[in-house]
Design an enzyme around this catalytic site. Structure first.
Site, PDB file in Angstrom:
ATOM      1  N   ARG A   1      96.695 138.858  -9.044  1.00  0.00           N
ATOM      2  CA  ARG A   1      96.686 138.458 -10.456  1.00  0.00           C
ATOM      3  C   ARG A   1      97.759 137.419 -10.769  1.00  0.00           C
ATOM      4  NH1 ARG A   1      93.927 142.175 -13.894  1.00  0.00           N
ATOM      5  NH2 ARG A   1      94.969 141.127 -15.595  1.00  0.00           N
TER       6      ARG A   1
ATOM      7  N   LYS B   1      84.788 126.102  -4.154  1.00  0.00           N
ATOM      8  CA  LYS B   1      85.415 126.959  -3.129  1.00  0.00           C
ATOM      9  C   LYS B   1      86.377 126.143  -2.291  1.00  0.00           C
ATOM     10  CE  LYS B   1      84.906 130.124  -4.251  1.00  0.00           C
ATOM     11  NZ  LYS B   1      84.155 130.660  -5.340  1.00  0.00           N
TER      12      LYS B   1
ATOM     13  N   GLU C   1      89.546 125.129  -4.313  1.00  0.00           N
ATOM     14  CA  GLU C   1      90.422 126.247  -4.641  1.00  0.00           C
ATOM     15  C   GLU C   1      91.317 126.664  -3.482  1.00  0.00           C
ATOM     16  OE1 GLU C   1      88.814 129.547  -7.547  1.00  0.00           O
ATOM     17  OE2 GLU C   1      87.405 129.226  -5.931  1.00  0.00           O
TER      18      GLU C   1
HETATM   19  O1  M6R Z   1      86.234 137.062 -13.770  1.00  0.00           O
HETATM   20  P1  M6R Z   1      85.383 135.899 -14.138  1.00  0.00           P
HETATM   21  O2  M6R Z   1      84.096 135.861 -13.392  1.00  0.00           O
HETATM   22  O3  M6R Z   1      85.148 135.779 -15.606  1.00  0.00           O
HETATM   23  O4  M6R Z   1      86.213 134.632 -13.698  1.00  0.00           O
HETATM   24  C1  M6R Z   1      85.778 133.338 -13.993  1.00  0.00           C
HETATM   25  C2  M6R Z   1      86.553 132.309 -13.194  1.00  0.00           C
HETATM   26  O5  M6R Z   1      87.906 132.355 -13.527  1.00  0.00           O
HETATM   27  C3  M6R Z   1      86.408 132.535 -11.691  1.00  0.00           C
HETATM   28  O6  M6R Z   1      85.073 132.512 -11.304  1.00  0.00           O
HETATM   29  C4  M6R Z   1      87.177 131.460 -10.906  1.00  0.00           C
HETATM   30  O7  M6R Z   1      86.569 130.214 -11.074  1.00  0.00           O
HETATM   31  C5  M6R Z   1      87.274 131.873  -9.437  1.00  0.00           C
HETATM   32  N1  M6R Z   1      88.567 131.573  -8.941  1.00  0.00           N
HETATM   33  C6  M6R Z   1      86.269 131.215  -8.586  1.00  0.00           C
HETATM   34  O8  M6R Z   1      86.422 131.421  -7.230  1.00  0.00           O
END
Ligand code: M6R
Length: 617
Positions: A27, A494, A497
């Site tokens: 987190r 991906k 990131e």
């Molecule tokens: O928990 P959520 O699906 O709402 O999160 C949305 C995005 O923050 C999340 O998909 C983010 O883009 C990831 N790091 C993707 O790998």
């Protein structure tokens, strides 16, 4: 964003807090700290960097105790320094506080508190709150009948906060009370025997108890060693509902895998199976969803669906648009939640709103859901976050049951969202014009997915070789058409990131309208093309890249005939129905980005600047 663990009980709190923080590190991992209620006041240890630094420092510098709070930080206000690290102790030494969220009016608070003699040693918004609680504590003279002076001070201070918070607080005069409160940032209470754990999510408590209370916004909790009490914003006692967490410790551990991300990629067959479990009709011609809270008649009246979310989940929305428009013939629109929540978008009265979110806690998605509900729309959620804020606030929805996803880069949650999107397309299609036989065919295709994903995963070693070959490139294009376009976007995200390589996703044909300028020997293109009517068109797009000396990696389905000279590297996925192709095509992209990141020496599970769940705007 940011992880909180607080504890009151009988054990030495330090190991428990550190273990919880390690589990919450996904987190936020800029810095971390803890405060133990010790013999002579708070024993505070804070460090920048990973939780492992805090473990070392705690071993050297801390005192023991059975009440404490801790935090792992993802910086919002103030840089990554020790003084900005939580816990923040009020300048009079009375209050120690950890906080998730953003206090918007902290500047005014700070000015006011300075006039009252409080001092500040950090740049954070949080320190203003710890001092504000101390200010009210000093003003409050005695305990009340059903609340301590400490509790009343926290409550009064929170009534002046504009913004969001999940907090854990202790007071030096109250060795038997730990207080938590939430507004906009998740907070839960793990209920044990003679002990309570306050945490920002269940992974921090799972080794101790599976009994959990999910706090609602504007609720406060006061815990002693024998009991706990939840109070609403209206100051009324709340009868807490104790839920049971339905996953095991092992689900949240890496096991033999090098990274959570790799483990979660390999968990996809099981996650996809779980998304389908018990969700097909007896005659196997349609899907069934228990939690939509809409009758088939009501669903037939829906003439438009608006999907909204963020990041990877937004890509799942785009795939849902292709699938639902094709199989159910309902017009679909997709919006970024962060944009939708502040736009006054006109919605037709028969519009159904769907949010997709792995965590169920993303603040922008929650904001969009609330805005849709405020306008009177039916707003449903597809989420993996059982008990999450969005799950509780949505009018209904579908749980993914993908199990905990710890890797910051979403993998199994994404493909499970694609599975649910396909099942929803089937369900809505069967309520309209899709025939019984087409329904049966689609169910058959969906059921085959776990096996086909397992088959695709067998190419792990080959994909690793390709990844190593391309790991040093600085730019990539990801190109696909139709439902493969959002898959291309996901492939690019991906890679960005976790390996910090610049990557862009585009509809393959759109490349000619600008991105083609990037093509050279130095910028490889990853094409995703499955067998079908536009396969030849994608081949033409590949020709255009080759003509400019661009390197091409092609992910294609087995029966596509690919002229060898057109591609530098190919990854073959099984032949399958169009409805499930986005899932199959995603898997090699996940492995490709994973192995490129590993080859570059990146920290795959904790990529720089990112956090798993974005609970601040
Ligand atoms: O928990 P959520 O699906 O709402 O999160 C949305 C995005 O923050 C999340 O998909 C983010 O883009 C990831 N790091 C993707 O790998």
């Amino acid at each position: 964003m940011c992880g909180i663990v607080g504890y009151i009980g009988k054990q030495d709190v330090r190991n428990l807090l550190l273990e919880g923080l390690k589990r919450l590190e996904y987190r936020g991992y800029d810095s971390s700290g803890l405060a133990v209620f010790a013999q002579d006041g708070f024993s505070v240890v804070r460090c920048t960097g990973r939780v492992s630094n805090l473990v070392e420092a705690t071993a050297k510098n801390s005192e023991e105790g059975t009440l404490g709070i801790s935090h792992t930080r993802w910086a919002t206000h103030g840089g990554v320094t020790e003084s900005n690290t939580h816990p923040h102790v009020s300048s009079d030494g009375k209050i120690a506080l950890v906080h998730n969220g953003v206090i918007e009016n902290y500047v005014e608070m700070r000015k006011f508190l300075e006039t009252k003699g409080f001092t500040f040693s950090s740049e954070t918004d949080t320190e203003a709150l710890s001092n504000l609680i101390a200010y009210h504590y000093a003003k409050e003279q005695t305990d009340a009948k059903d609340a301590s002076r400490f509790f009343i001070a926290v409550k009064k201070a929170l009534s002046h906060v504009e913004g969001t918070y999940g907090i854990a607080v202790t007071c030096v005069d109250y060795p038997d009370e730990l207080i938590g409160a939430r507004k906009g940032s998740p907070l839960i209470v793990g209920v044990g025997q003679g002990e309570y754990i306050l945490a920002s999510d269940v992974s921090a408590i799972i080794t101790h108890t599976s009994n959990v209370v999910y706090l609602n916004d504007d609720e406060m909790v006061s815990m002693s060693r024998d009991d706990f009490r939840v109070v609403s914003a209206a100051d009324e006692g709340v009868d807490p509902i104790i839920d049971t967490i339905d996953w095991d410790v092992e689900d949240a551990e890496k096991g033999e895998f090098a990274h959570y991300m790799l483990k979660e990629i390999f968990e996809q067959p099981a996650a996809l199976e779980n998304a389908m479990r018990g969700r097909f009709s007896d005659d196997s011609s349609t899907a069934i969803f228990g939690g939509l809270n809409l009758t088939p008649r009501e669903l037939r009246q829906v003439d438009r669906i608006l999907f909204t979310s963020c990041g990877t989940a937004w890509h799942a929305c785009l795939v849902a648009e292709y699938l639902i428009e094709r199989y159910a013939r309902i017009p679909v629109e997709v919006e970024y939640a962060s944009e939708l929540r502040y736009r006054n978008a006109p919605l037709d009265k028969n519009t159904l709103v769907f949010v997709i979110t792995q965590s169920g806690e993303t603040i922008d998605t929650l904001g969009a859901l609330r805005e849709a509900k405020r306008k009177g729309y039916r707003a449903l959620a597809i989420t993996n976050g059982v008990g999450s804020t969005i799950a509780r606030e949505a009018d209904g929805g579908i749980y993914q049951h993908a199990g905990p996803e710890i890797g910051v880069a979403s993998t199994k949650a994404f493909t499970s969202q694609l599975m649910i999107a396909a099942m929803l397309a089937l369900y809505l299609g069967r309520l309209r014009d899709m025939s019984y036989t087409d329904g049966v065919e689609m169910v058959k295709a969906l059921r085959s997915v776990p096996e086909l994903v397992t088959e695709t995963l067998k190419q792990d070693a080959q994909i690793k070789e390709i990844a190593v070959k391309y790991a040093e490139y600085a730019d990539f294009l990801f190109l696909g058409r139709q439902a493969m376009f959002p898959v291309a976007l996901e492939g690019a995200l991906k890679l960005k990131e976790i390996s910090y390589i610049h990557a862009e996703g585009y509809p393959a044909a759109e490349m000619k309208h600008g991105p083609i300028a990037l093509i050279s020997e130095e910028c490889p293109s990853v094409f995703i093309a499955t067998d079908g009517e536009i396969f030849q068109k994608v081949l033409s797009n590949i020709q255009e890249v080759k003509a400019r000396k661009g390197k091409v990696i092609l992910i294609h389905s087995k029966s596509c005939e690919v002229p060898r000279e057109l591609v530098d590297d190919a990854i073959v996925i099984p032949d399958a129905a169009d409805s499930i192709m986005p899932i199959l095509a995603t898997v090699p992209l996940q492995l490709l980005s994973y192995y490129i990141a590993v080859a570059r020496g990146c920290d795959v599970d904790k990529p720089r600047n990112l956090a798993k769940s974005v609970t601040v705007e």
